[in-house]
Write an enzyme that holds these catalytic residues in place. Structure first.
Site: not given
Length: 730
Positions: A33-34, A225-226, A256, A607
């Site tokens: 994503k980043t 983002d998010e 998430q 993670r």
DNA sequence: ACCTCAAACATTTTT
DNA sequence: TGTTTGAGGT
């Protein structure tokens, strides 16, 4: 440029290149994503978009910083520094500092953190003489916060009988008075709390078309983002800003979404689709982070959530090691197990993370890590800026910058001691209230010899006047002189430094060191900024900083809450305290909450890159008492499907497949949580619904914002769906 | 006004 | 359990 783009997979590339209209990218954990976001930014700038015209909103300051650096690297220039990149709060703060005079705030207004707000609320409740059982400060501040996050001002609340009724029938008739006074206090103090930063930005854009127009034209491209963690206020603001150009790209993953307690709303993703019917959707489903076994476990778990956008995360990575599930006798033993396993795996310590649901769980882990001499760092807990000595100094700084900041004034007016005690302060506060004035103005009047009817002896009077004159002097200095100079002046003159030097205990020495560090911080920022750097610049710089923004390059194991771990990855992840009452937490009882807890666990699992260790204890110390706890239902769930997991019984050190663990009486409990929480659009006219207060009723109309319901016993009511927790009866 | 001590109280998660 | 509040003494 193209070189970088070629490192992307097909889906990623498509998402990066689509920049002519609204788009939504559903990005699973570890799907790059980043990378997509940074590429998108670089691509935009490379194809001729002025960086000045881009707005990029991230979840933490840290990820904003990281993104800036990466884009800079890709473009090999710092041109992207003109892009506004940061958290919602920090970007809106920036806008407010420029435009706040329109809503009668000074650009130097103070930002109150949740502690400050709670203190004010406590004082108001006390002043009003209200029953503390009905008006718990925590509850009240939470309630005010969620109203603001839904853009409901006290005036709006006051005008809405349905909203009020809920509080009134719960015996909180004075809630509106608290809300009103709180807002008034904040304004008098020239301060905004976190929620005001959103609410006031919205008001600014709503009430001043020329300001809206200005920023609509500035931000020709908007990246968020998010997105799954945005709340209603944030959603509305972005929506307004994107109105003209509609070049908006939101990135998120509904699986998430873990911040609904803060007003984050999963419906924002659904709303997005509706607001921009011509949007394009991209799904990033390939995971580059974790092993197959870890991913399988995550997928198996999240299957249990009903409310989600369908997608299947997959990976080409290797199969990997089994997931370990550890069962310990006690929380103490759990800590010991973790410490031992860290030693046994023997990686660089930076490659370990220990994740837990609540901060206080860190204690037992810390103890064993210390015992085994394993260095660690904790995120969360008390940050540097929350230390007493630092808060004291900052209070001086803040009051210097903003004389109306009463919270800071209260904190330091008698520290170091000036013989101005509680009663004296009380007297002044009441007097100020009576005259509809402020403490600061009262002090000002006193010093200019105006007659004030206050029964204070002359010694106290001089003491107060001296305090006023000191701060006033600082304020004048702060206008012309550089931050470093003013800061050290304040430290000397206020007597703070002398006070802290008196303390020669080891703790006292640490405090002095911290103060030193703060001053060094100012120096550093000052030299980095290159130009003029005033105390007000320093304060605004750090007001929205969190403890996660500090750099620490030493080799240490990381301890943090699962919430804080979002967006990060570690080779070895431990998730501890997997017990009913902890994960899922005690307070989450309905199905919506349980689903959020499940997503939280999902975040924790994903993670991990190589090794995932889960752990629970059979007994745990809970406020000093040994209480018995049961394994989390989620532990059973991840075993529904695959035999990915091994269980280790700490006592006998025997390994066995988790299937051997009887799936006991839990079943009953799980079925109780089956209920019906639906997406807003699922409420249709004609449906029967149940409301906590009004009972059963029939929906007459649902236009998403408001829903008109005809209740059997209360008649027609207009309800805000995102507020009223209506249950569909089928 | 301030210090001391015992009782009450509190526990998600964060910008 | 660790922290905050209130009463009572100096």
């Amino acid at each position: 440029m193209e070189k970088h783009l070629s490192e992307l997979n097909k889906d990623q590339l498509e998402a990066v290149k689509y920049n002519s209209g609204p788009s939504i990218i559903i990005a699973g954990p570890g799907s790059g994503k980043t990378r997509v976001l940074t590429n998108k930014l670089a691509y935009l700038i490379d194809s001729g978009v002025n960086p000045f015209n881009i707005l990029a909103l991230t979840f933490t300051n840290k990820s904003a910083k990281e993104m800036k650096n990466r884009v800079k690297e890709m473009l090999q220039s710092s041109i992207s520094y003109n892009t506004w990149m940061g958290t919602f709060h920090s970007v809106f703060y920036k806008i407010l500092r420029i435009e706040c005079e329109r809503i009668n705030y000074e650009p130097n207004f103070t930002i109150y953190d949740s502690n400050d707000s709670k203190n004010i609320i406590k004082r108001i409740i006390k002043d009003l003489g209200l029953n503390k059982d009905f008006y718990k400060p925590n509850f009240v501040s939470y309630k005010i916060s969620s109203l603001k996050n839904n853009l409901i001002t006290w005036q709006k609340y006051n005008a809405n009988p349905e909203l009020k009724l809920e509080d009134e029938s719960a015996g909180r008739h004075n809630f509106i008075e608290i809300y009103k006074r709180y807002q008034k206090k904040c304004f008098q103090n020239q301060a905004m709390d976190f929620d005001d930063l959103l609410l006031n930005t919205y008001i600014l854009l709503k009430d001043f078309p020329e300001i809206l127009f200005k920023y609509q034209n500035k931000f020709k491209h908007i990246l968020v983002d998010e997105y799954q963690d945005t709340n209603y206020a944030q959603y509305k603001i972005i929506n307004k800003l994107a109105e003209i150009h509609e070049n908006i790209c939101v990135v998120g993953d509904d699986s998430q979404s873990i911040y609904s307690f803060r007003g984050a709303n999963i419906h924002n993703i659904l709303n997005f689709k509706k607001d921009y019917p011509n949007h394009k959707m991209f799904k990033l489903e390939q995971n580059y982070r974790s092993t197959k076994k870890i991913l399988n476990t995550a997928n198996t778990l999240i299957e249990n959530n009903k409310n989600k956008i369908e997608k299947k995360i997959w990976t080409n990575n290797k199969e990997g090691e089994d997931i370990t599930i550890n069962q310990s006798e006690s929380d103490f033993e759990e800590g010991y197990f973790v410490a031992k396993k860290i030693k046994q795996l023997n990686f660089n310590l930076n490659e370990y993370a220990i994740l837990y649901r609540m901060h206080h769980q860190s204690r037992s882990i810390e103890e064993s890590l210390r015992r085994e001499n394993i260095p660690y760092r904790i995120y969360g807990g008390i940050s540097f800026y929350e230390r007493k000595e630092i808060k004291d100094i900052l209070a001086y700084f803040k009051l210097t910058i903003n004389n109306h900041d009463e919270e800071s004034l209260f904190r330091i007016i008698n520290f170091p001691s000036r013989l101005i005690g509680k009663t004296t302060i009380q007297k002044i506060a009441i007097k100020a209230e009576e005259q509809n004035s402020t403490i600061w103005d009262l002090l000002k009047d006193m010093s200019s010899n105006k007659k004030i009817e206050l029964k204070l002896n002359s010694q106290k009077q001089t003491s107060l006047i001296k305090f006023y004159e000191m701060i006033n002097f600082f304020s004048i200095q702060a206008k012309n002189k550089q931050a470093t100079e003013v800061a050290s002046q304040i430290l000397e003159h206020s007597g703070l430094l002398r006070e802290y030097k008196k303390d020669i205990t080891p703790e006292g020495k640490i405090r002095l060191k911290n103060i030193e560090e703060l001053i060094n911080g100012i120096k550093e920022m000052s030299s980095m900024s290159g130009e003029e750097f005033y105390l007000s610049d320093f304060i605004s710089e750090i007001s929205l900083m969190t403890n996660q923004d500090s750099d620490d390059y030493e080799e240490k194991v990381t301890l943090m809450t699962i919430h804080a771990s979002k967006g990060l990855e570690f080779k070895n992840v431990f998730v501890v305290g997997l017990e009913e009452g902890l994960l899922p937490a005690d307070k989450s009882q309905n199905n919506t909450d349980i689903e959020e807890e499940r997503r939280l666990f999902y975040v924790a699992i994903t993670r991990a890159i190589e090794n995932l260790t889960l752990s629970y204890a059979r007994f745990r110390n809970k406020w000093g008492e040994r209480t018995n706890s049961e394994p989390s239902r989620f532990v059973y769930e991840i075993n529904q499907n695959k035999n990915n997991a091994n269980i280790i019984d700490e006592k006998y050190k025997k390994y066995k497949k988790i299937a051997a663990l009887e799936l006991q009486p839990k079943e009953k409990k799980i079925s109780r949580f089956k209920s019906t929480i639906e997406a807003i659009e699922n409420y249709k006219a004609g449906d029967l619904v149940k409301h906590n207060k009004f009972g059963i009723g029939k929906i007459l109309e649902n236009n998403d914002e408001k829903c008109i319901v005809d209740f059997k016993n209360f008649g027609k009511k207009t309800l805000l769906l995102r507020f009223a927790k209506l249950k569909l009866l089928k």
